[in-house]
Write an enzyme that holds these catalytic residues in place. Structure first.
Site, PDB file in Angstrom:
ATOM      1  N   HIS A  72     -13.285 -22.175  -8.279  1.00 41.92           N
ATOM      2  CA  HIS A  72     -12.609 -20.199  -7.554  1.00 41.92           C
ATOM      3  C   HIS A  72     -11.245 -20.092  -7.038  1.00 41.92           C
ATOM      4  O   HIS A  72     -10.508 -19.325  -7.509  1.00 41.92           O
ATOM      5  CB  HIS A  72     -13.605 -19.459  -6.617  1.00 41.92           C
ATOM      6  CG  HIS A  72     -15.059 -19.793  -7.420  1.00 41.92           C
ATOM      7  ND1 HIS A  72     -15.728 -18.952  -8.999  1.00 41.92           N
ATOM      8  CD2 HIS A  72     -16.502 -20.241  -6.937  1.00 41.92           C
ATOM      9  CE1 HIS A  72     -16.648 -19.821  -9.541  1.00 41.92           C
ATOM     10  NE2 HIS A  72     -16.876 -19.799  -8.083  1.00 41.92           N
ATOM     11  N   GLU A 124     -13.815 -15.763  -6.961  1.00 41.14           N
ATOM     12  CA  GLU A 124     -12.801 -15.941  -7.857  1.00 41.14           C
ATOM     13  C   GLU A 124     -11.521 -14.888  -7.101  1.00 41.14           C
ATOM     14  O   GLU A 124     -10.476 -14.770  -6.902  1.00 41.14           O
ATOM     15  CB  GLU A 124     -12.944 -16.021  -8.677  1.00 41.14           C
ATOM     16  CG  GLU A 124     -12.410 -15.390  -9.555  1.00 41.14           C
ATOM     17  CD  GLU A 124     -12.411 -15.907 -10.928  1.00 41.14           C
ATOM     18  OE1 GLU A 124     -13.358 -16.128 -11.608  1.00 41.14           O
ATOM     19  OE2 GLU A 124     -11.232 -15.434 -11.925  1.00 41.14           O
TER      20      GLU A 124
END
Ligand code: SF4
Length: 284
Positions: A72, A124
């Site tokens: 991420h 993310e």
């Protein structure tokens, strides 16, 4: 008896890459720390913990090993802190996520405000935010996009979370085009792997009586697959592993469709399929 598998499902390139990096480092017997859970799958995380991976949520002053940055990614502040503290790290950020960091960093340095389509609570998105030097707007759908007071005098850069719903993105891009908002530069940053899994899920869920969507309950791309699946197959279930198979809704005639998010390893998918097959066999 039928159990159908989606044409595209399970581990994507970015997750596979992160898993390979962790495995190879653990084999070197290096003391390894993961900043947050390496992927959104508790079975995989637990198996790595048993092999010696430590999960930490912040960077300590000193560290007797290496830190691994998960697929991420992290914000620029974290990279700066690691460098400042002279802590060794391995960056397993997916290259597709890295590309978004670069777009956001470079465009914000030019003064553009950043619009990010995605889930504000997802790691993310938090990492992408950390690469912007200007104001960011996070929107999760068209309605929220419409609530941004777009200033014709300013420039904006639009990116999306790699797992953002492609139909929602299409609607937003159509609106930007229709309204001739030429001061918004659009980068379609949805990942191919996600799109392929979403398309395969759409196709399969139209053909099945019951859908099993396998993946971590905190996995964003699995949740999206589940939403898509529910649109075409009312009888859809988001399960983490074979222990959650809804047997009471399956009989010998049920056509069961199986798909899985990008952080679900093959062995978990196969365990689910084998257990459904066994159950259907016994009920024939
Ligand atoms: S879904 Fe796409 S962006 Fe996300 S880790 Fe996998 S390959 Fe990378």
């Amino acid at each position: 008896m039928e159990v159908k598998k989606a044409d595209f499902l399970g581990f994507c390139f970015g997750v596979n890459r992160a898993i390979d990096i962790v495995e190879s480092e653990l084999n070197k017997k290096v003391k390894l720390y993961s900043l947050g859970e390496i992927i959104h799958n508790k079975d995989v995380v637990n198996s790595f913990k048993q092999k010696g991976l430590y999960i930490i949520n912040s960077i300590p002053k000193n560290l007797d090993g290496k830190i691994i940055i998960r697929s991420h990614g992290v914000g620029k502040d974290i990279i700066d802190e690691l460098n400042k503290k002279n802590i060794e790290y391995i960056d397993a950020t997916c290259p597709k996520v890295k590309k978004i960091h670069k777009i956001v960093y470079e465009n914000s340095l030019q003064g553009n405000e950043i619009i990010i389509a995605g889930d504000s609570g997802h790691p993310e998105i938090k990492a992408i935010l950390g690469w912007s030097t200007t104001k960011c707007h996070i929107i999760k759908n068209l309605k929220e996009f419409l609530s941004i007071d777009i200033d014709k005098e300013k420039n904006y850069t639009f990116v999306s979370q790699t797992t953002f719903n492609k139909n929602e993105l299409k609607t937003i891009i159509n609106l930007i085009t229709c309204k001739k908002l030429s001061n918004i530069t659009i980068f379609n940053t949805i990942c191919d792997a996600t799109m392929k899994r979403q398309e395969a899920c759409t196709k399969l869920s139209k053909d099945c009586d019951l859908m099993l969507v396998i993946g971590g309950k905190n996995s964003s791309n699995t949740k999206k697959l589940f939403e898509i699946s529910k649109l075409y197959c009312n009888n859809s279930y988001h399960i983490e592993n074979y222990k959650e198979i809804p047997y009471k809704n399956i009989n010998k005639n049920t056509i069961v469709g199986v798909t899985a998010g990008a952080s679900t390893p093959d062995w978990i998918i196969e365990e689910v399929i084998q257990n459904v097959r066994k159950f259907k066999l016994y009920n024939e």
